[in-house]
Design a protein around this motif. Structure first.
Motif, mmCIF file in Angstrom:
data_model
loop_
_atom_site.group_PDB
_atom_site.id
_atom_site.type_symbol
_atom_site.label_atom_id
_atom_site.label_comp_id
_atom_site.label_asym_id
_atom_site.label_seq_id
_atom_site.Cartn_x
_atom_site.Cartn_y
_atom_site.Cartn_z
ATOM 1 N N ARG A 8 0.812 -1.209 0.000
ATOM 2 C CA ARG A 8 0.000 0.000 0.000
ATOM 3 C C ARG A 8 0.859 1.279 0.000
ATOM 4 O O ARG A 8 0.581 2.260 -0.659
ATOM 5 C CB ARG A 8 -0.893 0.021 1.218
ATOM 6 N N LEU A 9 1.952 1.268 0.755
ATOM 7 C CA LEU A 9 2.843 2.424 0.833
ATOM 8 C C LEU A 9 3.778 2.374 -0.372
ATOM 9 O O LEU A 9 4.886 1.873 -0.318
ATOM 10 C CB LEU A 9 3.630 2.363 2.143
ATOM 11 N N SER A 10 3.273 2.869 -1.506
ATOM 12 C CA SER A 10 4.034 2.749 -2.744
ATOM 13 C C SER A 10 5.144 3.782 -2.796
ATOM 14 O O SER A 10 5.185 4.727 -2.004
ATOM 15 C CB SER A 10 3.101 2.962 -3.927
ATOM 16 N N ARG A 11 6.023 3.599 -3.743
ATOM 17 C CA ARG A 11 7.135 4.523 -3.954
ATOM 18 C C ARG A 11 6.575 5.929 -4.236
ATOM 19 O O ARG A 11 7.063 6.939 -3.743
ATOM 20 C CB ARG A 11 7.948 4.025 -5.137
ATOM 21 N N ARG A 12 5.480 5.964 -5.027
ATOM 22 C CA ARG A 12 4.877 7.248 -5.385
ATOM 23 C C ARG A 12 4.374 7.980 -4.144
ATOM 24 O O ARG A 12 4.615 9.182 -3.966
ATOM 25 C CB ARG A 12 3.728 7.013 -6.354
ATOM 26 N N HIS A 13 3.709 7.231 -3.262
ATOM 27 C CA HIS A 13 3.185 7.851 -2.039
ATOM 28 C C HIS A 13 4.302 8.440 -1.195
ATOM 29 O O HIS A 13 4.194 9.540 -0.666
ATOM 30 C CB HIS A 13 2.404 6.828 -1.216
ATOM 31 N N VAL A 16 5.623 11.654 -2.799
ATOM 32 C CA VAL A 16 4.680 12.770 -2.633
ATOM 33 C C VAL A 16 4.736 13.280 -1.199
ATOM 34 O O VAL A 16 4.767 14.477 -0.947
ATOM 35 C CB VAL A 16 3.249 12.331 -3.034
ATOM 36 N N GLY A 17 4.809 12.349 -0.261
ATOM 37 C CA GLY A 17 4.890 12.713 1.152
ATOM 38 C C GLY A 17 6.137 13.529 1.444
ATOM 39 O O GLY A 17 6.084 14.559 2.124
ATOM 40 N N LEU A 18 7.267 13.103 0.887
ATOM 41 C CA LEU A 18 8.520 13.828 1.106
ATOM 42 C C LEU A 18 8.447 15.234 0.529
ATOM 43 O O LEU A 18 8.896 16.209 1.134
ATOM 44 C CB LEU A 18 9.694 13.075 0.469
ATOM 45 N N LEU A 19 7.841 15.339 -0.650
ATOM 46 C CA LEU A 19 7.691 16.646 -1.290
ATOM 47 C C LEU A 19 6.828 17.564 -0.415
ATOM 48 O O LEU A 19 7.124 18.735 -0.236
ATOM 49 C CB LEU A 19 7.038 16.447 -2.659
ATOM 50 N N GLY A 20 5.792 16.961 0.159
ATOM 51 C CA GLY A 20 4.913 17.714 1.066
ATOM 52 C C GLY A 20 5.679 18.251 2.257
ATOM 53 O O GLY A 20 5.524 19.401 2.635
#
Lengths: 157, 107
Positions: A8-13, A16-20
């Motif tokens: 569920r915790l994909s690379r994309r997520h 995006v979280g880091l960018l946030g």
């Protein structure tokens, strides 16, 4: 089952979280220069109709004040303090005090250094704004956020 | 106890910028507080402070209830000649008080 969807915790997520995380402090830095809506007319009046530019003023207040009854305030303006270029007035405004104007200081070229220290009252956690008006008519400002644990008693108690 | 204290350096070089510290003893009653029988305590704050260096005004402050009790100020001025620094302040009760400090300027 706890580990039913391990992907569920994909690379994309994660990305995006880091960018946030990077964007959050940027947003805060922008709001640090914003002036409280309530103070805008007062600041305009002090600065002769326009909104002062941010800069040249440094306003030093503790980030956390245990008591709002007496909070150390230092305001310093970058200026050569010569008869040709000097600071005329320094205004101090409070966002939440019942009287938003805290003090007005008048200086002149004889001051040598545009710096004033005092102690102020603060009715709760808020933003304090200092506006400096120069002899050439330009105005500069700075703000500071103060967390006040015990507010100065103004609530009629 | 004295009504105020002014602190200046004992000796300053001519042309040097020095710090003046002023501490006034005053309750700075905001006018927002009530006494123990529910009556408003009248506002009484020091509203104007002026400091003169050998008669010429070097610092002027207009104060509001947002200034803490026993107001303290520190400001700077340039040493031009020996003499005195006099600070004068007035409160809402109409009481005007002044305090002086002697200053020696060396060449």
């Amino acid at each position: 089952m706890i580990c039913a969807q391990p992907n569920r915790l994909s690379r994309r997520h994660v990305l995006v979280g880091l960018l946030g995380c990077l964007l959050v402090p940027l947003g805060r830095a922008r709001s640090a220069d914003a002036i409280p809506e309530k103070l805008v007319p007062l600041i305009r009046q002090a600065a002769g109709g326009m909104l002062p530019q941010v800069g040249r003023v440094s306003l030093i207040l503790p980030t956390l004040a245990e008591s709002g009854h007496s909070v150390r305030l230092r305001v310093r303006v970058e200026s050569p303090m010569t008869p040709q270029a000097h600071v005329k007035n320094i205004h101090i405004f409070s966002e939440k005090n019942p009287r938003p104007v805290i003090a007005r200081f008048s200086l002149g070229p004889r001051a040598g250094r545009a710096e004033v220290h005092t102690r102020i009252r603060l009715a709760g956690t808020q933003r304090v704004v200092a506006v400096a008006v120069m002899n050439d008519g330009t105005a500069w400002m700075a703000g500071a956020e103060v967390v006040v644990t015990a507010a100065a008693c103004v609530e009629g108690s | 106890m004295a009504k105020a204290r002014i602190k200046v350096p004992e000796v300053v070089k001519r042309g040097a910028v020095f710090e003046v510290r002023l501490l006034i003893r005053h309750p700075m009653e905001t006018g927002f507080r009530y006494n123990n029988v529910g009556q408003k305590i009248p506002k009484n704050i020091v509203h104007t402070v002026r400091c003169m260096y050998n008669g010429a005004e070097v610092f002027h402050a207009e104060l509001f209830p947002g200034i803490a009790a026993n107001p303290y100020f520190s400001f700077f001025t340039t040493a031009e000649g020996s003499g005195e620094l006099e600070c004068v302040w007035t409160d809402d009760a109409g009481v005007t008080t002044s305090e002086r400090a002697a200053l020696t300027v060396s060449e």
